[in-house]
Design a protein around this motif. Structure first.
Motif, PDB file in Angstrom:
ATOM      1  N   VAL A 118     -10.719   1.354   6.406  1.00 25.45           N
ATOM      2  CA  VAL A 118      -9.749   2.265   7.012  1.00 25.45           C
ATOM      3  C   VAL A 118     -10.328   3.676   7.066  1.00 25.45           C
ATOM      4  O   VAL A 118     -10.792   4.215   6.052  1.00 25.45           O
ATOM      5  N   LEU A 119     -10.284   4.264   8.266  1.00 29.85           N
ATOM      6  CA  LEU A 119     -10.753   5.634   8.466  1.00 29.85           C
ATOM      7  C   LEU A 119      -9.600   6.636   8.446  1.00 29.85           C
ATOM      8  O   LEU A 119      -9.696   7.705   7.849  1.00 29.85           O
ATOM      9  N   VAL A 120      -8.516   6.284   9.138  1.00 27.83           N
ATOM     10  CA  VAL A 120      -7.361   7.176   9.242  1.00 27.83           C
ATOM     11  C   VAL A 120      -6.114   6.330   9.458  1.00 27.83           C
ATOM     12  O   VAL A 120      -6.199   5.251  10.051  1.00 27.83           O
ATOM     13  N   SER A 121      -4.986   6.806   8.956  1.00 29.42           N
ATOM     14  CA  SER A 121      -3.735   6.063   9.114  1.00 29.42           C
ATOM     15  C   SER A 121      -2.631   7.003   9.570  1.00 29.42           C
ATOM     16  O   SER A 121      -2.647   8.203   9.251  1.00 29.42           O
ATOM     17  N   VAL A 122      -1.673   6.442  10.323  1.00 30.48           N
ATOM     18  CA  VAL A 122      -0.545   7.213  10.853  1.00 30.48           C
ATOM     19  C   VAL A 122       0.744   6.447  10.578  1.00 30.48           C
ATOM     20  O   VAL A 122       0.911   5.333  11.093  1.00 30.48           O
ATOM     21  N   PRO A 123       1.652   7.006   9.769  1.00 29.90           N
ATOM     22  CA  PRO A 123       2.925   6.311   9.509  1.00 29.90           C
ATOM     23  C   PRO A 123       3.739   6.123  10.793  1.00 29.90           C
ATOM     24  O   PRO A 123       3.600   6.898  11.749  1.00 29.90           O
ATOM     25  N   MET A 138       0.819  -1.220   0.000  1.00 32.28           N
ATOM     26  CA  MET A 138       0.000   0.000   0.000  1.00 32.28           C
ATOM     27  C   MET A 138       0.854   1.271   0.000  1.00 32.28           C
ATOM     28  O   MET A 138       0.340   2.364   0.211  1.00 32.28           O
ATOM     29  N   SER A 139       2.161   1.126  -0.235  1.00 32.73           N
ATOM     30  CA  SER A 139       3.034   2.297  -0.334  1.00 32.73           C
ATOM     31  C   SER A 139       2.706   3.038  -1.647  1.00 32.73           C
ATOM     32  O   SER A 139       2.254   2.438  -2.631  1.00 32.73           O
ATOM     33  N   PRO A 140       2.959   4.333  -1.710  1.00 29.09           N
ATOM     34  CA  PRO A 140       3.478   5.194  -0.629  1.00 29.09           C
ATOM     35  C   PRO A 140       2.387   5.753   0.276  1.00 29.09           C
ATOM     36  O   PRO A 140       2.671   6.468   1.218  1.00 29.09           O
ATOM     37  N   THR A 141       1.116   5.430  -0.017  1.00 25.91           N
ATOM     38  CA  THR A 141       0.022   5.968   0.789  1.00 25.91           C
ATOM     39  C   THR A 141       0.112   5.493   2.229  1.00 25.91           C
ATOM     40  O   THR A 141      -0.016   6.297   3.173  1.00 25.91           O
ATOM     41  N   MET A 142       0.333   4.182   2.401  1.00 26.29           N
ATOM     42  CA  MET A 142       0.434   3.582   3.722  1.00 26.29           C
ATOM     43  C   MET A 142       1.633   2.647   3.731  1.00 26.29           C
ATOM     44  O   MET A 142       1.482   1.433   3.498  1.00 26.29           O
ATOM     45  N   PRO A 143       2.831   3.177   3.970  1.00 26.62           N
ATOM     46  CA  PRO A 143       4.045   2.354   3.905  1.00 26.62           C
ATOM     47  C   PRO A 143       4.147   1.383   5.078  1.00 26.62           C
ATOM     48  O   PRO A 143       3.332   1.411   6.007  1.00 26.62           O
ATOM     49  N   VAL A 144       5.161   0.529   5.005  1.00 23.46           N
ATOM     50  CA  VAL A 144       5.413  -0.424   6.087  1.00 23.46           C
ATOM     51  C   VAL A 144       5.575   0.337   7.415  1.00 23.46           C
ATOM     52  O   VAL A 144       6.252   1.355   7.487  1.00 23.46           O
ATOM     53  N   GLY A 145       4.938  -0.182   8.462  1.00 18.56           N
ATOM     54  CA  GLY A 145       5.016   0.470   9.766  1.00 18.56           C
ATOM     55  C   GLY A 145       3.878   1.424  10.046  1.00 18.56           C
ATOM     56  O   GLY A 145       3.803   2.013  11.127  1.00 18.56           O
ATOM     57  N   THR A 146       2.952   1.560   9.093  1.00 15.37           N
ATOM     58  CA  THR A 146       1.801   2.428   9.297  1.00 15.37           C
ATOM     59  C   THR A 146       0.747   1.720  10.149  1.00 15.37           C
ATOM     60  O   THR A 146       0.544   0.511  10.023  1.00 15.37           O
TER      61      THR A 146
END
Length: 201
Positions: A152-157, A73-81
Motif C-alpha cells: 500500500v502506497l496511499v489510502s483514502v477513506p 485495519m481500523s482505525p488506520t484504514m477503516p471499512v470503505g477505504t
C-alpha cells in the motif's frame, strides 16, 4: 493614373466591421447550449485521459486498487477505504508495510501490516511474513511465504465504498447508457441556417 476602388464589404472587413459573409450560415441554438456542449465534450475528454493514464501507470509500475471491506485495519484504514498498491519484491518489503497476500489455506486476499520478516527457505528472494491487522490483538495464525506482493502506497477513506457502488451492475448500466448518450449529443452536428446575401437585402 490607376484608381483603387474600395467596396463597402472590403472597408468593413478592414475596419473590423461585423458584416455577414455573403451566402454564409450561422449555427442554430443559444450560446448557453453551445457552452453546455463544450463542457460535456471537455468532461468526456478528461474522463478518457484519466482512465488511459491510470491504465498506463498500472501497467508500467504495477499499480492496483485495494478496497477494505472489513475493519481489521481500523482505525488506520477503516471499512470503505480505497488504497493504491504497488507490486513490490519481497526483498524490498519492510516491517510496518501494509501488503496484500493470499491466505495459504483458501487463497483469499488479506491486507494486513507486516510485523515480522524471515528469510524464505526455498529461494534467495523469498520471504516469510508475519502479518497483523491494526485492529487485531494478535498476529495472524498463519505466516505468508511470498516472493512479491502489492504494498500500500496511499489510502483514502470512503473512496472504496464509492468504487464498490460504482461497480454494481445497475450503476454500470446506467452510467454506460448516460455516457453513450452524452457522446452522441456532444458530437451531433449543430443545425445551421442560411444568412441572407447582403446585396439582396
Amino acid at each position: 493614373m490607376p484608381t483603387h476602388v474600395t467596396t463597402d464589404d472590403a472597408a468593413a472587413a478592414r475596419d473590423g466591421g461585423d458584416m455577414a459573409e455573403s451566402g454564409g450560415a450561422q449555427p442554430v441554438g443559444s450560446p448557453r447550449l453551445g457552452r453546455i456542449r463544450d463542457v460535456v465534450i471537455t468532461l468526456i475528454g478528461v474522463i478518457g485521459i484519466v482512465t488511459i493514464a491510470w491504465l498506463l501507470a498500472a501497467w508500467l509500475w504495477g499499480l492496483s486498487i485495494v478496497v477494505f471491506v472489513t475493519g481489521s485495519m481500523s482505525p488506520t484504514m477503516p471499512v470503505g477505504t480505497a488504497a493504491i498498491s504497488q507490486l513490490t519484491d519481497a526483498a524490498d518489503l519492510r516491517i510496518g508495510d501494509v501488503v496484500t497476500v493470499p491466505r495459504p489455506d483458501t487463497g483469499q486476499p488479506v491486507t494486513h501490516r507486516i510485523v515480522a520478516i524471515d528469510e524464505g527457505a526455498t529461494a534467495p528472494g523469498e520471504r516469510e511474513l508475519t502479518l497483523q491487522g491494526d485492529d487485531n490483538d494478535f498476529a495472524d495464525s498463519q505466516t505468508y511465504v511470498i516472493d512479491e506482493a502489492p504494498r500500500v502506497l496511499v489510502s483514502v477513506p470512503v473512496l472504496g465504498s464509492i468504487v464498490l457502488w460504482a461497480q454494481t451492475p445497475a450503476v454500470m448500466i446506467v452510467a454506460s447508457v448516460a455516457i453513450a448518450l452524452a457522446i452522441a449529443w456532444a458530437l451531433w452536428p449543430t443545425p445551421t441556417r442560411a444568412v441572407p446575401d447582403a446585396h439582396q437585402m
